[in-house]
Design an enzyme around this catalytic site. Sequence first.
Site, short mmCIF file in Angstrom:
data_model
loop_
_atom_site.label_atom_id
_atom_site.label_comp_id
_atom_site.label_asym_id
_atom_site.label_seq_id
_atom_site.Cartn_x
_atom_site.Cartn_y
_atom_site.Cartn_z
N ASP A 472 -50.02 -11.97 14.49
CA ASP A 472 -49.39 -11.07 13.19
C ASP A 472 -49.73 -12.05 12.06
O ASP A 472 -50.38 -12.64 11.95
CB ASP A 472 -48.02 -11.47 13.39
CG ASP A 472 -47.66 -10.27 12.19
OD1 ASP A 472 -47.47 -9.45 11.96
OD2 ASP A 472 -45.38 -10.29 13.56
N ASP A 542 -44.59 -0.55 12.23
CA ASP A 542 -42.79 -1.26 11.89
C ASP A 542 -41.93 -0.09 12.49
O ASP A 542 -40.84 0.42 12.70
CB ASP A 542 -42.20 -1.67 11.06
CG ASP A 542 -43.20 -2.79 11.73
OD1 ASP A 542 -43.86 -3.84 12.67
OD2 ASP A 542 -42.67 -4.33 11.24
C1 DGJ Z 1 -44.20 -7.65 11.67
C2 DGJ Z 1 -44.50 -7.04 13.00
O1 DGJ Z 1 -44.94 -5.49 13.10
C3 DGJ Z 1 -43.51 -6.46 14.35
O2 DGJ Z 1 -43.63 -6.03 15.55
C4 DGJ Z 1 -42.85 -8.11 14.62
O3 DGJ Z 1 -43.74 -8.75 15.14
C5 DGJ Z 1 -42.90 -9.28 13.10
N1 DGJ Z 1 -43.74 -8.78 12.29
C6 DGJ Z 1 -42.15 -9.74 13.75
O4 DGJ Z 1 -42.17 -11.21 12.71
#
Ligand code: DGJ
Length: 724
Positions: A472, A542
Amino acid sequence: MIMTTRITRFAVALATSLAAFASAISPARAGGPIRINVETANSALKLFVAPEDSRLYELGYGAAKENYDFPKKLNRQEEFYPQYGDGFISQPALQITHADGNTSTSLAYVKRETSNLDPDIALTKIELKDPAYPLVVTLCLKAYRDEDVIEQWSEIRHEEPAPITMLRYHSAAPAIKAKDYFLTQFQGDYKREATLAEEKLTPGIKVLDSKIGVRATRYRIPSVIISLDGPAQEETGETFGASLCWSGSFSIEAELDWQNRLRLLAGINPVGQQYRLKPKETFKTPGVLWTWSDKGKGQVSRNFHRWAKKYGIRDGDKPRPILFNNWEATHTDFDDAKIVSLFDGAKDLGVELFLLDDGWFGNKHPRDNDRAGLGDWEVNRKKLPQGLEHLADEAKKRGLGFGIWIEPEMVNPQSELFEAHRDWAIVQRNREPELSRYQLVLDLTRPDVQQHAWKSIAGPVSTRGVSYVKWDANRYVTQPGSSYLPPDEQTHLMVDYNRALLALMSRMAKDFPDVMAMACAGGGGRTDYGTLKHFHSFWPSDNTDPRDRVKIQWGFGHFFPAATIGAHVTAMGNRPPKFACDVALSGAFGVDRDVSKMSAEERRAITNAIALYKSTLRQITSRGDLYRLESPYDGPRAALDYVMPDASKAALFVYQLADGEAKPVKPCGLDPKRRYTVRELNVAADSSPSDAKSVDGAALLRDGIPVPCRKEFDSAIFEISEAK
Ligand code: DGJ
């Protein structure tokens, strides 16, 4: 043939006795033009070197069979890789200030060579040289024959007595000629990634770019579609696709000039990224992928997908596991018992791998929320006293693989890492550091940070039992300053950062070939083929509300194959479970939802969906060719099908996004001469499946399939198989 009275730059170079450099240039001026064709099965980029001035010009890019006339008069605007300061008057691909302060660059042809790297790939290198300076620019064009993709990049090298300054150094700048040009970009923001926006280009320069240093894609992906003489159609019309393999700040510039010629420049963004290139160093620009089709943007997408599965992503033909990711179910609020309790539910659903997300690390500054702990990659002893191995073992006992989340490029000021190494963060001197999500980006140009980042990757990934990693990156750079780079190289920061980043990704792929990897950046902030070369899939957003996800998957699907597009069923939006499952089934299926909180209907829907994905849909969506049938941008429903390359099987998906008419959906890609059996899959528990029907391919293509969708959030999936 080519008429010009111009005194050529090449001749001037000779006349001014710079023979030492000029002698390396092969005599393109004797005889006619030198033709250079870069060909794929259906397309060709045709170039020539003019005998009058030894410059490299473009004849055209389009159908392989197209015969372009040589211009009656040379036109400098038709140079293939235009340079600033010596006669070219539009947006240049290359702008250099030489060691002696000369602000012009002039490139003449030296030689070309083509090598067949394998039966499908030919690499053409065209060497150009400045007759007045020891500067060589090699244009590299890799033609992927069967996929109709051409990858282009440049290699810039010099032997001047001191560094040169590169102000613009785009990877490519081909020109196209048509009556009208329509540009489709894929813009957005957090939670609304890859939104299509199409416009007719008017004279001037349209710049699509990113200046945020890392994770280029936050506001738009570095990929575009250009359609000629009308808005882009799915299955008809001349259409180009371009995709830049770079995760840093990029710029794609579409310049429509006064002669109605469109030049498309793609490469590293010049804003804030001047690069001083030392003598004898080679600067390699990122690759940009081009594809052309006369069968619309549908074929453009299929070209990218086929290329990606073969060359552009890791293990393109390997099935992606069905994931259970705990982020939406728990955020950072979990402990050992909670995670193990999720395993049982995941197993019962039929999931194949549990992916433990953010929150498993940090002791002095526990990662209990996003304010602390980033950078301290030791397991949190309070939450997970038995360590990650224990979790991996427990997952294994239930037949689940185990994966882990990392964010190796980042640091929270509230962390042991920051306490020890404040100077490792990217900040601007004399400015108040700006935080976003309470974090800063680590300066990957520093060798010590590179080592730290590698440990942050290799440590978790080499944990016994880990077979998957989600990488990430939750913020971008707004104050690009480095405590490591000298003052005159501060503008190198984000270029060198991204090179170091790609090196880390590549090392991870090499050292951990059996660990599958997902790219993520605060949702879909890092979706480019520079990154994806080292990953199996990416997390597109997300926003997991399936209503919005239809459009997000639709957007990314223009460039990336279904198996790379993570698509998880969650509680977001509180949509009907069948709708949520049907949307996820057209991507790389997964679940992110505490099973103990699911209704019986939800549990049944997801269990059935997983069984179906395993038995049928995973194979068809990952191996099949995508046809977009009805756009969610144009009407109340979306429809798409994936057709196996031999047209023996297809899966068709329909999503009703607003109330509408139940019109039949017309599939694409089937063989009109064959007979197919059409069967509805994943029928809702409260409705009875319609009988499988046997239909002629021609009739299916003409009349379509009646679908039981009329109301918002109705959905249907059909399997279409060649009748035995
Ligand atoms: C952003 C990601 O898109 C989410 O799926 C998750 O992993 C969060 N970060 C965790 O901080």
